[in-house]
Scaffold this active site. Structure first.
Site, short mmCIF file in Angstrom:
data_model
loop_
_atom_site.label_atom_id
_atom_site.label_comp_id
_atom_site.label_asym_id
_atom_site.label_seq_id
_atom_site.Cartn_x
_atom_site.Cartn_y
_atom_site.Cartn_z
N ARG A 162 0.83 -1.21 0.00
CA ARG A 162 0.00 0.00 0.00
C ARG A 162 0.87 1.27 0.00
NH1 ARG A 162 -2.96 -3.56 -1.03
NH2 ARG A 162 -5.06 -3.95 -0.25
N SER A 232 -10.97 -1.11 2.50
CA SER A 232 -10.31 -1.20 3.81
C SER A 232 -10.00 0.21 4.29
CB SER A 232 -8.99 -1.96 3.70
OG SER A 232 -9.20 -3.26 3.24
N GLU A 328 -5.60 3.70 5.66
CA GLU A 328 -5.21 3.55 4.25
C GLU A 328 -5.84 4.69 3.44
OE1 GLU A 328 -5.82 -0.33 2.06
OE2 GLU A 328 -6.96 0.97 0.72
#
Ligand code: FAD
Ligand code: EPU
Length: 345
Positions: A162, A232, A328
Protein backbone atom coordinates in the site's frame (compact mmCIF):
# COMPACT_ATOMS: atom_id res chain seq x y z
CA UNK A 1 -15.73 34.59 0.19
CA UNK A 2 -15.73 31.09 -1.28
CA UNK A 3 -18.79 30.01 -3.19
CA UNK A 4 -19.24 26.27 -2.89
CA UNK A 5 -21.23 25.18 -5.86
CA UNK A 6 -20.59 21.56 -6.82
CA UNK A 7 -21.77 18.48 -4.92
CA UNK A 8 -19.07 15.84 -4.50
CA UNK A 9 -21.41 13.07 -3.30
CA UNK A 10 -21.44 11.18 -6.60
CA UNK A 11 -17.72 11.71 -7.22
CA UNK A 12 -16.37 9.66 -4.32
CA UNK A 13 -17.33 6.24 -2.98
CA UNK A 14 -17.96 7.31 0.65
CA UNK A 15 -20.80 9.49 -0.75
CA UNK A 16 -20.37 12.17 1.92
CA UNK A 17 -22.45 15.30 1.33
CA UNK A 18 -19.49 17.61 0.74
CA UNK A 19 -19.19 20.45 -1.75
CA UNK A 20 -16.36 21.89 -3.81
CA UNK A 21 -15.93 25.30 -5.30
CA UNK A 22 -15.52 23.80 -8.77
CA UNK A 23 -15.10 20.46 -10.55
CA UNK A 24 -13.32 20.21 -13.89
CA UNK A 25 -12.85 17.18 -16.11
CA UNK A 26 -9.48 16.82 -17.87
CA UNK A 27 -9.51 14.50 -20.88
CA UNK A 28 -5.97 15.12 -22.12
CA UNK A 29 -2.59 15.87 -20.61
CA UNK A 30 -2.73 19.37 -22.06
CA UNK A 31 -6.09 20.00 -20.39
CA UNK A 32 -4.80 18.64 -17.11
CA UNK A 33 -1.80 20.95 -17.21
CA UNK A 34 -3.81 23.99 -18.39
CA UNK A 35 -6.63 23.57 -15.85
CA UNK A 36 -4.17 22.99 -13.01
CA UNK A 37 -2.24 26.15 -13.95
CA UNK A 38 -5.40 28.25 -14.30
CA UNK A 39 -6.64 27.16 -10.89
CA UNK A 40 -3.24 27.81 -9.33
CA UNK A 41 -3.07 31.28 -10.87
CA UNK A 42 -6.42 32.02 -9.26
CA UNK A 43 -4.74 30.97 -6.01
CA UNK A 44 -7.20 28.18 -5.40
CA UNK A 45 -6.04 24.75 -4.29
CA UNK A 46 -6.44 21.82 -6.68
CA UNK A 47 -7.28 18.22 -5.85
CA UNK A 48 -6.64 15.51 -8.42
CA UNK A 49 -9.21 12.76 -8.31
CA UNK A 50 -9.74 9.52 -10.17
CA UNK A 51 -12.90 7.67 -9.03
CA UNK A 52 -12.70 8.93 -5.45
CA UNK A 53 -12.66 5.41 -3.99
CA UNK A 54 -9.85 6.01 -1.53
CA UNK A 55 -10.66 9.45 -0.13
CA UNK A 56 -12.64 10.85 2.78
CA UNK A 57 -13.88 14.44 2.58
CA UNK A 58 -13.82 15.82 6.14
CA UNK A 59 -15.53 19.07 5.12
CA UNK A 60 -16.32 21.16 2.05
CA UNK A 61 -13.34 21.55 -0.27
CA UNK A 62 -12.45 25.17 -0.97
CA UNK A 63 -10.73 24.62 -4.31
CA UNK A 64 -11.01 22.94 -7.68
CA UNK A 65 -11.40 19.20 -8.04
CA UNK A 66 -9.69 18.07 -11.22
CA UNK A 67 -10.98 14.74 -12.50
CA UNK A 68 -8.44 12.77 -14.48
CA UNK A 69 -10.27 11.24 -17.44
CA UNK A 70 -7.35 10.67 -19.82
CA UNK A 71 -8.30 7.52 -21.67
CA UNK A 72 -6.78 5.14 -24.21
CA UNK A 73 -5.23 1.69 -24.18
CA UNK A 74 -2.40 0.79 -26.57
CA UNK A 75 -1.18 -2.79 -26.78
CA UNK A 76 2.09 -4.07 -28.22
CA UNK A 77 3.37 -7.60 -28.02
CA UNK A 78 6.59 -9.52 -28.36
CA UNK A 79 7.36 -13.18 -27.92
CA UNK A 80 7.56 -12.86 -24.13
CA UNK A 81 4.75 -10.48 -23.14
CA UNK A 82 1.98 -8.03 -23.93
CA UNK A 83 2.91 -4.42 -23.18
CA UNK A 84 0.03 -2.08 -22.37
CA UNK A 85 0.18 1.70 -22.29
CA UNK A 86 -2.95 2.84 -20.44
CA UNK A 87 -4.34 6.34 -19.93
CA UNK A 88 -4.61 7.27 -16.25
CA UNK A 89 -8.36 7.89 -16.46
CA UNK A 90 -9.24 4.38 -17.65
CA UNK A 91 -11.32 2.39 -15.17
CA UNK A 92 -9.19 -0.35 -13.57
CA UNK A 93 -11.84 -3.09 -13.56
CA UNK A 94 -12.72 -2.39 -17.22
CA UNK A 95 -9.06 -2.87 -18.06
CA UNK A 96 -9.04 -6.23 -16.25
CA UNK A 97 -12.09 -7.27 -18.31
CA UNK A 98 -10.59 -6.05 -21.59
CA UNK A 99 -7.42 -8.03 -20.94
CA UNK A 100 -9.32 -11.22 -20.18
CA UNK A 101 -11.53 -10.77 -23.25
CA UNK A 102 -8.41 -10.36 -25.40
CA UNK A 103 -6.93 -13.49 -23.80
CA UNK A 104 -4.17 -11.59 -22.04
CA UNK A 105 -4.28 -13.04 -18.50
CA UNK A 106 -2.51 -11.83 -15.37
CA UNK A 107 -4.76 -9.21 -13.79
CA UNK A 108 -7.60 -11.59 -12.75
CA UNK A 109 -6.73 -11.52 -9.02
CA UNK A 110 -7.13 -7.73 -9.12
CA UNK A 111 -10.67 -7.79 -10.54
CA UNK A 112 -13.35 -5.49 -9.12
CA UNK A 113 -10.95 -3.09 -7.40
CA UNK A 114 -12.63 0.29 -7.86
CA UNK A 115 -10.75 3.27 -9.20
CA UNK A 116 -8.78 4.55 -12.15
CA UNK A 117 -5.65 3.03 -13.64
CA UNK A 118 -3.70 6.20 -12.82
CA UNK A 119 -4.44 5.79 -9.11
CA UNK A 120 -3.41 2.13 -9.01
CA UNK A 121 0.35 2.78 -8.62
CA UNK A 122 -0.18 5.28 -5.80
CA UNK A 123 -0.95 2.67 -3.17
CA UNK A 124 0.25 -0.25 -5.30
CA UNK A 125 -3.22 -1.79 -5.34
CA UNK A 126 -3.34 -5.38 -4.22
CA UNK A 127 -5.72 -8.24 -3.59
CA UNK A 128 -5.79 -12.01 -3.39
CA UNK A 129 -2.02 -12.46 -3.34
CA UNK A 130 -1.14 -10.07 -6.19
CA UNK A 131 -0.04 -6.43 -6.32
CA UNK A 132 0.19 -3.96 -9.21
CA UNK A 133 3.97 -3.96 -8.72
CA UNK A 134 4.16 -7.34 -10.44
CA UNK A 135 2.96 -5.85 -13.75
CA UNK A 136 4.05 -2.23 -13.64
CA UNK A 137 6.71 -1.52 -16.27
CA UNK A 138 6.56 2.25 -15.92
CA UNK A 139 4.48 5.22 -14.78
CA UNK A 140 4.30 8.46 -16.78
CA UNK A 141 4.15 11.54 -14.59
CA UNK A 142 3.42 15.18 -15.39
CA UNK A 143 5.11 17.81 -13.21
CA UNK A 144 2.20 20.22 -12.89
CA UNK A 145 4.19 23.40 -12.24
CA UNK A 146 6.48 23.06 -15.26
CA UNK A 147 4.57 20.76 -17.60
CA UNK A 148 7.63 18.49 -17.73
CA UNK A 149 6.89 14.83 -18.26
CA UNK A 150 8.96 11.98 -16.98
CA UNK A 151 8.81 8.19 -17.01
CA UNK A 152 9.55 6.20 -13.85
CA UNK A 153 10.44 2.54 -14.17
CA UNK A 154 8.63 0.07 -11.91
CA UNK A 155 11.72 -0.05 -9.66
CA UNK A 156 11.82 3.75 -9.43
CA UNK A 157 8.23 3.75 -8.16
CA UNK A 158 9.52 2.19 -4.89
CA UNK A 159 6.45 0.00 -4.49
CA UNK A 160 5.70 -1.49 -1.08
CA UNK A 161 2.61 -2.74 0.70
CA UNK A 162 0.00 0.00 0.00
CA UNK A 163 2.92 2.31 -0.69
CA UNK A 164 4.97 3.96 -3.45
CA UNK A 165 6.99 7.06 -4.22
CA UNK A 166 3.67 8.76 -5.11
CA UNK A 167 2.82 8.86 -1.39
CA UNK A 168 6.18 10.44 -0.56
CA UNK A 169 8.55 12.43 -2.84
CA UNK A 170 6.05 12.72 -5.70
CA UNK A 171 3.00 13.26 -3.51
CA UNK A 172 2.25 16.83 -4.55
CA UNK A 173 2.17 18.73 -7.84
CA UNK A 174 2.61 15.54 -9.83
CA UNK A 175 -0.09 13.87 -11.90
CA UNK A 176 0.09 10.33 -13.12
CA UNK A 177 -1.00 10.46 -16.75
CA UNK A 178 -0.34 6.92 -17.98
CA UNK A 179 0.73 3.52 -16.71
CA UNK A 180 2.71 0.86 -18.58
CA UNK A 181 1.88 -2.75 -17.75
CA UNK A 182 3.62 -5.92 -18.83
CA UNK A 183 1.63 -9.16 -18.90
CA UNK A 184 3.88 -12.18 -19.30
CA UNK A 185 2.61 -14.73 -21.84
CA UNK A 186 3.89 -17.65 -19.72
CA UNK A 187 0.91 -17.16 -17.37
CA UNK A 188 0.88 -18.91 -13.99
CA UNK A 189 -2.11 -18.76 -11.67
CA UNK A 190 -1.67 -17.22 -8.20
CA UNK A 191 -3.84 -19.30 -5.90
CA UNK A 192 -2.31 -19.13 -2.44
CA UNK A 193 -4.72 -16.52 -0.98
CA UNK A 194 -7.75 -17.66 1.02
CA UNK A 195 -10.43 -19.50 -0.86
CA UNK A 196 -8.49 -19.39 -4.14
CA UNK A 197 -6.36 -22.24 -2.77
CA UNK A 198 -9.35 -24.52 -3.36
CA UNK A 199 -8.80 -24.22 -7.12
CA UNK A 200 -6.59 -26.75 -8.83
CA UNK A 201 -3.35 -25.05 -9.92
CA UNK A 202 -2.87 -27.46 -12.82
CA UNK A 203 -6.34 -26.84 -14.25
CA UNK A 204 -7.37 -23.34 -13.19
CA UNK A 205 -8.01 -20.93 -16.03
CA UNK A 206 -7.91 -17.11 -15.72
CA UNK A 207 -11.68 -16.72 -16.07
CA UNK A 208 -12.28 -19.14 -13.16
CA UNK A 209 -9.97 -17.12 -10.92
CA UNK A 210 -11.65 -13.90 -12.03
CA UNK A 211 -15.08 -15.35 -11.23
CA UNK A 212 -13.90 -16.63 -7.82
CA UNK A 213 -12.34 -13.26 -6.92
CA UNK A 214 -15.47 -11.36 -8.00
CA UNK A 215 -17.70 -13.74 -6.03
CA UNK A 216 -15.59 -13.42 -2.85
CA UNK A 217 -15.46 -9.66 -3.13
CA UNK A 218 -19.22 -9.39 -3.68
CA UNK A 219 -19.84 -11.53 -0.59
CA UNK A 220 -17.47 -9.69 1.72
CA UNK A 221 -17.31 -6.09 0.58
CA UNK A 222 -20.16 -3.59 0.51
CA UNK A 223 -21.09 -2.21 -2.90
CA UNK A 224 -20.34 1.55 -2.74
CA UNK A 225 -23.44 2.29 -4.81
CA UNK A 226 -25.52 0.82 -1.96
CA UNK A 227 -23.42 1.73 1.09
CA UNK A 228 -20.78 4.44 0.88
CA UNK A 229 -17.30 3.16 1.75
CA UNK A 230 -13.67 3.27 0.64
CA UNK A 231 -12.74 -0.40 1.00
CA UNK A 232 -10.31 -1.20 3.81
CA UNK A 233 -10.21 1.87 6.00
CA UNK A 234 -6.97 0.89 7.76
CA UNK A 235 -3.84 -0.80 6.43
CA UNK A 236 -2.97 -4.19 7.80
CA UNK A 237 -0.31 -3.48 10.45
CA UNK A 238 3.19 -4.82 9.83
CA UNK A 239 5.04 -5.44 13.10
CA UNK A 240 8.56 -6.53 14.03
CA UNK A 241 9.45 -10.20 14.43
CA UNK A 242 9.80 -9.90 18.21
CA UNK A 243 6.51 -8.01 18.58
CA UNK A 244 4.87 -10.70 16.44
CA UNK A 245 6.28 -13.49 18.60
CA UNK A 246 4.83 -11.79 21.65
CA UNK A 247 1.50 -11.15 19.97
CA UNK A 248 1.13 -14.68 18.60
CA UNK A 249 1.93 -16.24 21.95
CA UNK A 250 -1.13 -14.46 23.32
CA UNK A 251 -3.28 -14.86 20.19
CA UNK A 252 -2.18 -18.06 18.44
CA UNK A 253 -5.32 -18.12 16.28
CA UNK A 254 -4.69 -14.68 14.74
CA UNK A 255 -4.18 -14.64 10.97
CA UNK A 256 -0.63 -13.49 10.18
CA UNK A 257 1.54 -13.23 7.11
CA UNK A 258 5.37 -13.37 7.34
CA UNK A 259 7.06 -10.61 5.30
CA UNK A 260 10.48 -10.37 3.71
CA UNK A 261 13.01 -9.41 6.40
CA UNK A 262 11.22 -11.15 9.28
CA UNK A 263 8.44 -8.64 9.90
CA UNK A 264 4.89 -9.95 10.18
CA UNK A 265 1.67 -8.54 8.76
CA UNK A 266 -1.45 -8.90 10.92
CA UNK A 267 -5.07 -8.74 9.75
CA UNK A 268 -6.55 -5.43 10.92
CA UNK A 269 -10.03 -6.81 10.18
CA UNK A 270 -9.45 -9.67 12.64
CA UNK A 271 -8.22 -7.28 15.35
CA UNK A 272 -11.26 -5.01 14.93
CA UNK A 273 -13.64 -7.96 14.70
CA UNK A 274 -12.23 -9.41 17.96
CA UNK A 275 -13.07 -6.14 19.69
CA UNK A 276 -16.69 -6.89 18.79
CA UNK A 277 -17.10 -4.00 16.37
CA UNK A 278 -18.84 -5.63 13.37
CA UNK A 279 -21.99 -3.64 12.69
CA UNK A 280 -21.14 -1.08 15.41
CA UNK A 281 -22.57 2.38 14.70
CA UNK A 282 -21.44 5.84 15.77
CA UNK A 283 -23.39 8.81 14.41
CA UNK A 284 -23.89 8.26 10.68
CA UNK A 285 -20.86 5.96 10.46
CA UNK A 286 -20.79 2.21 11.00
CA UNK A 287 -18.60 -0.85 10.57
CA UNK A 288 -19.66 -3.24 7.85
CA UNK A 289 -21.30 -6.34 9.30
CA UNK A 290 -19.31 -8.77 7.12
CA UNK A 291 -15.88 -7.08 6.99
CA UNK A 292 -14.79 -5.20 10.09
CA UNK A 293 -12.03 -3.39 8.19
CA UNK A 294 -14.58 -1.46 6.14
CA UNK A 295 -16.19 1.67 7.57
CA UNK A 296 -19.43 2.62 5.91
CA UNK A 297 -21.61 5.66 5.49
CA UNK A 298 -24.71 4.27 7.17
CA UNK A 299 -26.76 7.22 5.89
CA UNK A 300 -26.07 10.95 6.09
CA UNK A 301 -22.62 10.39 7.65
CA UNK A 302 -20.33 13.39 7.71
CA UNK A 303 -16.61 13.02 7.18
CA UNK A 304 -16.19 13.82 10.86
CA UNK A 305 -18.55 10.92 11.79
CA UNK A 306 -16.34 8.50 9.86
CA UNK A 307 -13.17 9.97 11.40
CA UNK A 308 -14.68 9.77 14.91
CA UNK A 309 -15.51 6.08 14.44
CA UNK A 310 -12.01 5.41 13.09
CA UNK A 311 -10.50 7.18 16.12
CA UNK A 312 -12.60 5.09 18.51
CA UNK A 313 -11.70 1.81 16.80
CA UNK A 314 -8.01 2.64 16.68
CA UNK A 315 -7.98 3.32 20.42
CA UNK A 316 -9.90 0.16 21.29
CA UNK A 317 -7.64 -2.03 19.13
CA UNK A 318 -4.52 -0.48 20.70
CA UNK A 319 -5.98 -0.94 24.16
CA UNK A 320 -6.67 -4.62 23.60
CA UNK A 321 -3.77 -5.68 21.36
CA UNK A 322 -1.12 -2.91 21.74
CA UNK A 323 -1.18 -2.53 17.95
CA UNK A 324 -1.79 0.90 16.45
CA UNK A 325 -3.68 0.94 13.16
CA UNK A 326 -2.93 3.46 10.41
CA UNK A 327 -5.46 4.67 7.84
CA UNK A 328 -5.21 3.55 4.25
CA UNK A 329 -7.79 6.12 3.15
CA UNK A 330 -6.60 9.64 2.23
CA UNK A 331 -8.27 12.48 4.19
CA UNK A 332 -9.21 15.70 2.42
CA UNK A 333 -9.77 18.92 4.36
CA UNK A 334 -10.93 22.36 3.19
CA UNK A 335 -7.62 23.20 1.53
CA UNK A 336 -6.36 19.80 0.44
CA UNK A 337 -5.06 16.56 1.83
CA UNK A 338 -4.45 16.44 5.57
CA UNK A 339 -2.48 13.92 7.63
CA UNK A 340 -5.05 11.15 8.18
CA UNK A 341 -3.20 9.66 11.12
CA UNK A 342 -2.96 13.08 12.75
CA UNK A 343 -6.74 13.51 12.44
CA UNK A 344 -7.62 10.25 14.19
CA UNK A 345 -4.70 10.06 16.64
P1 FAD B 1 -8.95 8.42 -5.77
O1 FAD B 1 -9.69 8.03 -4.53
O2 FAD B 1 -9.64 9.28 -6.75
O3 FAD B 1 -7.56 9.10 -5.37
C1 FAD B 1 -6.73 8.49 -4.41
C2 FAD B 1 -5.53 9.43 -4.15
O4 FAD B 1 -4.74 9.54 -5.33
C3 FAD B 1 -5.94 10.86 -3.80
O5 FAD B 1 -5.01 11.34 -2.87
C4 FAD B 1 -5.84 11.60 -5.13
O6 FAD B 1 -5.58 12.99 -4.95
C5 FAD B 1 -4.66 10.90 -5.79
N1 FAD B 1 -4.77 10.84 -7.26
C6 FAD B 1 -5.82 10.39 -7.97
N2 FAD B 1 -5.54 10.37 -9.28
C7 FAD B 1 -4.25 10.82 -9.40
C8 FAD B 1 -3.38 11.01 -10.51
N3 FAD B 1 -3.74 10.73 -11.76
N4 FAD B 1 -2.13 11.47 -10.26
C9 FAD B 1 -1.72 11.73 -8.99
N5 FAD B 1 -2.51 11.58 -7.91
C10 FAD B 1 -3.77 11.13 -8.11
N6 FAD B 1 -7.54 -1.03 -2.91
C11 FAD B 1 -6.69 -2.07 -3.02
O7 FAD B 1 -5.46 -1.87 -3.12
N7 FAD B 1 -7.16 -3.36 -3.01
C12 FAD B 1 -8.46 -3.67 -2.91
O8 FAD B 1 -8.82 -4.82 -2.90
C13 FAD B 1 -9.38 -2.58 -2.79
N8 FAD B 1 -10.71 -2.82 -2.67
C14 FAD B 1 -11.59 -1.78 -2.56
C15 FAD B 1 -12.95 -2.07 -2.46
C16 FAD B 1 -13.87 -1.03 -2.36
C17 FAD B 1 -15.33 -1.36 -2.24
C18 FAD B 1 -13.42 0.31 -2.39
C19 FAD B 1 -14.40 1.44 -2.33
C20 FAD B 1 -12.07 0.61 -2.49
C21 FAD B 1 -11.12 -0.44 -2.57
N9 FAD B 1 -9.75 -0.20 -2.66
C22 FAD B 1 -8.87 -1.26 -2.80
C23 FAD B 1 -9.23 1.19 -2.63
C24 FAD B 1 -9.26 1.87 -4.02
O9 FAD B 1 -9.98 1.10 -4.92
C25 FAD B 1 -7.84 2.07 -4.56
O10 FAD B 1 -7.06 2.84 -3.69
C26 FAD B 1 -7.86 2.77 -5.93
O11 FAD B 1 -6.60 2.68 -6.55
C27 FAD B 1 -8.26 4.24 -5.82
O12 FAD B 1 -8.47 4.74 -7.13
P2 FAD B 1 -9.28 6.08 -7.37
O13 FAD B 1 -9.17 6.40 -8.82
O14 FAD B 1 -10.65 5.95 -6.83
O15 FAD B 1 -8.42 7.08 -6.49
N1 EPU C 1 -11.07 -11.13 9.24
C1 EPU C 1 -11.87 -11.32 10.36
N2 EPU C 1 -12.93 -10.48 10.53
C2 EPU C 1 -13.22 -9.48 9.65
C3 EPU C 1 -12.40 -9.28 8.53
C4 EPU C 1 -11.32 -10.14 8.35
O1 EPU C 1 -11.61 -12.20 11.16
O2 EPU C 1 -14.20 -8.78 9.90
C5 EPU C 1 -9.97 -12.07 9.01
C6 EPU C 1 -10.29 -13.02 7.84
O3 EPU C 1 -11.00 -14.15 8.30
C7 EPU C 1 -8.91 -13.36 7.33
C8 EPU C 1 -8.10 -12.10 7.59
O4 EPU C 1 -8.81 -11.35 8.59
O5 EPU C 1 -8.35 -14.41 8.07
C9 EPU C 1 -7.91 -11.24 6.35
O6 EPU C 1 -9.19 -10.87 5.83
P1 EPU C 1 -9.46 -10.67 4.25
O7 EPU C 1 -8.94 -11.84 3.48
O8 EPU C 1 -10.87 -10.29 4.08
O9 EPU C 1 -8.50 -9.48 3.86
P2 EPU C 1 -8.16 -8.10 4.56
O10 EPU C 1 -6.80 -8.21 5.17
O11 EPU C 1 -9.26 -7.67 5.44
C10 EPU C 1 -6.95 -7.23 2.44
C11 EPU C 1 -6.87 -5.91 1.72
C12 EPU C 1 -8.06 -5.77 0.78
C13 EPU C 1 -8.04 -6.91 -0.22
C14 EPU C 1 -8.12 -8.23 0.54
C15 EPU C 1 -8.01 -9.44 -0.36
C16 EPU C 1 -5.66 -4.35 3.10
C17 EPU C 1 -5.73 -3.19 4.02
N3 EPU C 1 -6.82 -4.82 2.65
O12 EPU C 1 -8.09 -7.16 3.28
O13 EPU C 1 -7.91 -4.54 0.09
O14 EPU C 1 -9.13 -6.82 -1.12
O15 EPU C 1 -7.02 -8.30 1.50
O16 EPU C 1 -6.71 -9.57 -0.78
O17 EPU C 1 -4.56 -4.82 2.80
C18 EPU C 1 -8.45 -2.21 0.24
O18 EPU C 1 -7.22 -2.02 0.28
O19 EPU C 1 -9.29 -1.28 0.24
C19 EPU C 1 -8.93 -3.60 0.19
C20 EPU C 1 -10.23 -3.91 0.21
Amino acid sequence: MITYSVALKSLHSFAIDALARRVIVARTETELFTFWRQASEEATCVLLLGSGSNVLFLENYSGTVLLNRITGVKIKEDSEAWHLHVGAGEVWHDLVNTCLEKRMPGLENLALIPGCVGSAPIQNIGAYGVELKKFCEYVDVLQLETGARCRLSGAECEFGYRDSIFKHNLRERHAIVAVGLKLIKAWRPVLHYGELSRLNAGQAIPRQIYDAVCAMRRTKLPDPSQQGNAGSFFKNPVITASAAENFLRRHPDAPHYPQVGGRVKLAAGWLIDRCGFKGYRLGGAALHDKQALVLINAGQATGEDIAALARHIRLQVADRFSVWLEPEVRFIGANGEVDALGVIA
